[in-house]
Enzyme design. Structure first.
Site, PDB file in Angstrom:
ATOM      1  N   LYS A  28       0.878  -1.178   0.000  1.00 49.32           N
ATOM      2  CA  LYS A  28       0.000   0.000   0.000  1.00 49.32           C
ATOM      3  C   LYS A  28       0.907   1.218   0.000  1.00 49.32           C
ATOM      4  O   LYS A  28       1.607   1.487   0.958  1.00 49.32           O
ATOM      5  CB  LYS A  28      -0.897  -0.013   1.245  1.00 49.32           C
ATOM      6  CG  LYS A  28      -1.683   1.262   1.463  1.00 49.32           C
ATOM      7  CD  LYS A  28      -2.817   1.389   0.468  1.00 49.32           C
ATOM      8  CE  LYS A  28      -3.736   2.538   0.829  1.00 49.32           C
ATOM      9  NZ  LYS A  28      -3.560   3.725   0.054  1.00 49.32           N
ATOM     10  N   ASP A  30       0.024   4.416  -0.256  1.00 45.71           N
ATOM     11  CA  ASP A  30      -0.555   5.554   0.450  1.00 45.71           C
ATOM     12  C   ASP A  30      -0.301   6.867  -0.274  1.00 45.71           C
ATOM     13  O   ASP A  30       0.281   7.800   0.260  1.00 45.71           O
ATOM     14  CB  ASP A  30      -0.021   5.613   1.884  1.00 45.71           C
ATOM     15  CG  ASP A  30      -1.015   6.275   2.819  1.00 45.71           C
ATOM     16  OD1 ASP A  30      -2.181   6.436   2.421  1.00 45.71           O
ATOM     17  OD2 ASP A  30      -0.630   6.623   3.938  1.00 45.71           O
TER      18      ASP A  30
END
Length: 112
Positions: A28, A30
């Site tokens: 991930k 982000d």
């Protein structure tokens, strides 16, 4: 230029060879989902997954993409715009960078 929608994640199944590792993951990052159209004799265009053009907010990204891909026909990139802090993704750092020159600041392009 006609904007295209991004490819969105969908649920899937694990490969058959997972007997020793019955799991899977994806990093991930982000960041903000971003698409970019570069080359073809046109100015680069960056837009969000909600189809909001944000090119003026990221002129250095547009310039770098033009330098890398501008003379090679036309290409559309679909990826994640990420700000790194000591090599690690930092959404806080990216938030401070978003919307520097545009009235729309969030990844989705919603007005604040």
């Amino acid at each position: 230029m006609r904007l295209i929608a991004p490819m969105l994640a969908t649920a899937g199944t694990l490969p058959d060879d997972t007997a020793e590792r019955p799991w899977s993951f994806e990093m991930k990052y982000d960041g903000c989902r971003m698409l970019a159209s570069v080359g073809g004799g046109r100015e680069p265009v960056l837009w969000t997954r909600n189809m909001n053009v944000v090119t003026p907010s990221y002129p250095e990204i547009a310039e770098a993409l033009t330098a890398a891909f501008g003379g090679r026909g036309h290409i559309v990139l679909d990826g994640e715009l990420v700000a790194l802090d000591q090599g690690k993704p930092s959404f806080g750092l990216l938030q401070r960078r978003m919307g520097v020159t545009m009235r729309r600041s969030r990844c989705s392009g919603e007005s604040l």
